[in-house]
Design an enzyme around this catalytic site. Structure first.
Site, PDB file in Angstrom:
ATOM      1  N   GLU A  69      35.710  36.360 -40.758  1.00  0.00           N
ATOM      2  CA  GLU A  69      35.817  35.687 -39.457  1.00  0.00           C
ATOM      3  C   GLU A  69      37.225  35.114 -39.279  1.00  0.00           C
ATOM      4  OE1 GLU A  69      32.205  33.846 -37.242  1.00  0.00           O
ATOM      5  OE2 GLU A  69      33.273  32.130 -38.034  1.00  0.00           O
ATOM      6  N   LYS A 106      28.084  22.648 -35.240  1.00  0.00           N
ATOM      7  CA  LYS A 106      29.330  22.008 -34.787  1.00  0.00           C
ATOM      8  C   LYS A 106      29.290  21.791 -33.273  1.00  0.00           C
ATOM      9  CE  LYS A 106      34.282  22.865 -34.556  1.00  0.00           C
ATOM     10  NZ  LYS A 106      35.414  23.656 -34.996  1.00  0.00           N
ATOM     11  N   GLY A 151      34.104  25.946 -38.407  1.00  0.00           N
ATOM     12  CA  GLY A 151      32.746  26.087 -38.941  1.00  0.00           C
ATOM     13  C   GLY A 151      32.729  26.651 -40.350  1.00  0.00           C
ATOM     14  N   ARG A 152      33.544  27.673 -40.597  1.00  0.00           N
ATOM     15  CA  ARG A 152      33.520  28.329 -41.915  1.00  0.00           C
ATOM     16  C   ARG A 152      34.277  27.533 -42.969  1.00  0.00           C
ATOM     17  NH1 ARG A 152      35.946  31.057 -37.944  1.00  0.00           N
ATOM     18  NH2 ARG A 152      38.177  31.476 -38.020  1.00  0.00           N
ATOM     19  N   GLU A 173      20.867  30.359 -31.573  1.00  0.00           N
ATOM     20  CA  GLU A 173      19.939  30.538 -32.700  1.00  0.00           C
ATOM     21  C   GLU A 173      19.477  29.179 -33.224  1.00  0.00           C
ATOM     22  OE1 GLU A 173      22.869  32.000 -32.408  1.00  0.00           O
ATOM     23  OE2 GLU A 173      22.832  34.094 -33.100  1.00  0.00           O
ATOM     24  N   LYS A 199      27.513  37.438 -27.910  1.00  0.00           N
ATOM     25  CA  LYS A 199      26.661  36.308 -27.505  1.00  0.00           C
ATOM     26  C   LYS A 199      26.401  36.356 -26.001  1.00  0.00           C
ATOM     27  CE  LYS A 199      28.530  32.837 -30.730  1.00  0.00           C
ATOM     28  NZ  LYS A 199      29.273  31.590 -30.771  1.00  0.00           N
ATOM     29  N   HIS A 239      24.251  48.478 -61.664  1.00  0.00           N
ATOM     30  CA  HIS A 239      23.211  49.510 -61.606  1.00  0.00           C
ATOM     31  C   HIS A 239      22.972  49.980 -60.184  1.00  0.00           C
ATOM     32  CE1 HIS A 239      22.218  48.992 -65.840  1.00  0.00           C
ATOM     33  NE2 HIS A 239      22.578  47.729 -65.623  1.00  0.00           N
TER      34      HIS A 239
HETATM   35  O1  F6P Z   1      29.701  32.927 -35.172  1.00  0.00           O
HETATM   36  C1  F6P Z   1      30.545  32.069 -34.497  1.00  0.00           C
HETATM   37  C2  F6P Z   1      30.403  30.660 -34.937  1.00  0.00           C
HETATM   38  O2  F6P Z   1      31.093  29.888 -34.013  1.00  0.00           O
HETATM   39  C3  F6P Z   1      30.906  30.390 -36.361  1.00  0.00           C
HETATM   40  O3  F6P Z   1      32.270  30.290 -36.431  1.00  0.00           O
HETATM   41  C4  F6P Z   1      30.177  29.142 -36.673  1.00  0.00           C
HETATM   42  O4  F6P Z   1      30.218  28.835 -38.032  1.00  0.00           O
HETATM   43  C5  F6P Z   1      28.804  29.503 -36.170  1.00  0.00           C
HETATM   44  O5  F6P Z   1      29.047  30.239 -34.965  1.00  0.00           O
HETATM   45  C6  F6P Z   1      27.894  28.347 -35.891  1.00  0.00           C
HETATM   46  O6  F6P Z   1      28.421  27.483 -34.933  1.00  0.00           O
HETATM   47  P1  F6P Z   1      27.868  26.033 -34.731  1.00  0.00           P
HETATM   48  O7  F6P Z   1      28.074  25.256 -35.978  1.00  0.00           O
HETATM   49  O8  F6P Z   1      28.641  25.472 -33.569  1.00  0.00           O
HETATM   50  O9  F6P Z   1      26.397  26.130 -34.397  1.00  0.00           O
END
Ligand code: F6P
Length: 547
Positions: free
Chosen positions: A356, A208, A270-271, A214, A511, A387
């Site tokens: 979240e 987003k 995002g979620r 990452e 972060k 199990h």
């Molecule tokens: O972990 C925080 C967060 O902002 C989430 O809410 C989001 O889904 C994720 O990082 C990834 O963010 P992006 O889509 O901006 O890379």
């Protein structure tokens, strides 16, 4: 807002406290006293049959819970969300994931602009692209057709498409390979691409913000891998990389052609985003028709949430039940237990959606909460969990409300022999709900001839609440229905707890600190102000790393 009474001082809350204090009955008694309970405590939405009869509630409990929902104006906030008001207060944003599945002719305005045409323009662009990849018309740099699709993203930009791909595997183009890379641990990307041919691989960079470390790190490494494999021609990137983002500037800065960007908007959290452009990998997998069918499923539950009376409103009922246990029984967690191998990632997806969203301890106006908010959500598919950890649910000391999810029919492509296993799978689901609710009394154990010293060990007190969600089959529409059901359940709870379910400041600190610590690990730089424990860990890491 700050004039609103504290939740726990509301008469509707104290009425629930009194009701809880007087609560003595058990599920055995509730069922014995009310033969119609199993039929009455069922709500239908779309293809979902939701049985909440095995809950520690009476008509009075449910009425009191609905009064709490009315007093906290859950439906007022719901209407504000659907109409595009900026209910994400801390980020000053509308919350309009529901617009992602609105019909083409709907009008939903944000800042005076109808967002629906933009939603459908992106869906059309995704459709065109997905069709071209699926047909082989979209080729890689060397002219070979794309056979592998690697989604790179994390959090909402990974969990949704990865979960839905697994869930709908039976509907996917089996000749294509799909992989989902999220972890900044290089092993994730390594394992995802080690057996792939770069000439036939498409990377979908899903972010987003397009700033998530990452994702950008993995995407940069993926680009190097691609260029190494294709002789270093930078032009290859345009045929092998597309982006899903709200941030055109960063996408272009990364070197992805803006024509190959699929847009979404800051009013999609995002979620809550896998039914936006973030679902492109899924659309390629199941085809545009399957994706649209899934959106129809979401819409069925959206409409239900908007229009159903409180007594029959499934997200409201499930949200209220969670509040009953979390705030009045001190339940700390909530298990989601799908009896479908295809839903193996469903609970992990819900963890982000729920934790979240509602992992908050400050009210919308900044005052601290003085009540429990979101539960720990956990679980894995049945029967595996039986199990492993079900022992604790049955006989441990904790109250763990659980949702069972199951289907009447296995997917069509299973062999007859494997299809025949489905009854056994579902027998386990029903048996677990029964055992959890009704247990086994000491007398029943004795009647089986169990030696007296073993009776306490073999007695099940029961009284463990569960919901059972049953549908005919796990189709794209049913998946959309399930996800929307949980989205709105989480919404209901956040509204009652008076928290902002749509921000996530809690993930920021880690972060920022990771960025500060990293130079100490890579370059041995001094990081001023590190606490002694972290400084010692960094020193140990550095000396071990160089041994
Ligand atoms: O972990 C925080 C967060 O902002 C989430 O809410 C989001 O889904 C994720 O990082 C990834 O963010 P992006 O889509 O901006 O890379």
């Amino acid at each position: 807002m700050s004039d609103s009474p504290l939740l726990t001082r509301r008469p509707e809350w104290t009425a629930l406290e009194d009701h809880r204090a007087q609560w003595q009955t058990s599920l055995r008694e509730l069922f014995a006293d009310d033969p119609g309970r199993a039929e009455r405590y069922v709500v239908h939405v779309g293809d979902l049959r939701i049985d909440y009869s095995k809950h520690l509630v009476t008509d009075e409990t449910l009425a009191l819970l609905r009064e709490l929902a009315a007093a906290t104006d859950v439906f007022g906030l719901r209407d504000a969300m659907f109409s595009g008001e900026k209910i994400n207060l801390t980020e000053g944003r509308a919350v309009l994931h529901t617009a992602l599945r609105a019909p083409r002719d709907a009008v939903i305005e944000v800042d005076g602009e109808n967002v629906v045409p933009g939603v459908h323009a992106v869906l059309d662009k995704m459709t065109d692209f997905a069709n071209r990849v699926r047909s082989g018309e979209w080729t890689g740099h060397t002219g070979r057709r794309i056979r592998n699709i690697v989604n790179i993203g994390i959090g909402g930009s990974d969990l949704g498409p990865a979960m839905a791909y697994e869930a709908l595997r039976a509907y996917t183009a089996r000749e294509l390979t799909f992989r989902f890379v999220s972890n900044v641990d290089g092993a994730d990307l390594h394992e995802a691409v080690r057996d792939l041919d770069p000439a036939e691989t498409l990377f979908i960079v899903a972010s987003k913000t397009f700033t998530t470390i990452e994702t950008i790190t993995n995407a940069t490494s993926a680009r190097s891998w691609l260029l190494r494999g294709l002789g270093g021609d930078e032009k290859a990137v345009a045929r092998h990389f597309v982006a899903l983002s709200t941030n055109a500037e960063k996408v272009t800065g990364f070197g992805i052609d803006p024509d190959n960007m699929f847009e979404f908007w800051d009013w999609v959290g995002g979620r809550y985003s896998y039914d936006s452009a973030i679902g492109l990998s899924l659309m390629i997998a199941i085809g545009p028709d399957g994706f649209l069918e899934m959106l129809d499923g979401f819409r069925i539950v959206d409409e239900h949430f908007r229009n159903a009376d409180p007594e029959a409103n499934a997200p409201l009922i499930l949200g209220l039940l969670g509040i009953w246990y979390g705030d009045f029984f001190d339940a700390q967690s909530h298990a989601v237990l799908p009896y479908s191998h295809y839903l193996s990632k469903f609970t992990a997806y819900l963890q982000q959606l729920d934790m979240e969203s509602n992992g908050k301890s400050v009210q919308r106006d900044g005052r601290p909460v003085q009540w429990q908010t979101g539960p720990v959500v956990w679980g894995t598919p049945g029967t595996n969990g039986q199990h492993a950890y079900y022992q604790l649910i049955h006989q441990g000391t904790k109250l763990i409300p659980a949702d069972f999810i199951g289907f009447a029919r296995p997917v069509a492509e299973l062999s007859d022999e494997l299809k025949a296993q489905h009854d056994l799978l579902m027998a386990n689901l029903f048996a677990q709900g029964q055992a959890l609710a009704f247990g086994k009394t000491a007398d029943e154990v004795r009647a089986e001839g169990v030696p007296e010293e073993q009776v306490p060990h073999r007695t099940f007190k029961g009284n463990h609440p569960t919901t059972t969600i049953l549908a005919t089959e796990l189709t794209p529409s049913v998946l959309g229905q399930l996800v929307a059901l949980y989205e709105h359940k989480v919404f209901v709870q956040g509204a009652i707890w008076n928290i902002d379910s749509f921000d996530q400041w809690g993930v920021e600190l880690g972060k920022v600190l990771a960025k500060r610590v990293e130079p100490a690990l890579t370059e041995g730089a001094d990081v001023p102000g590190l606490d002694s424990s972290t400084a010692a860990l960094v020193a140990a890491y550095r000396s071990l790393k160089n041994t």
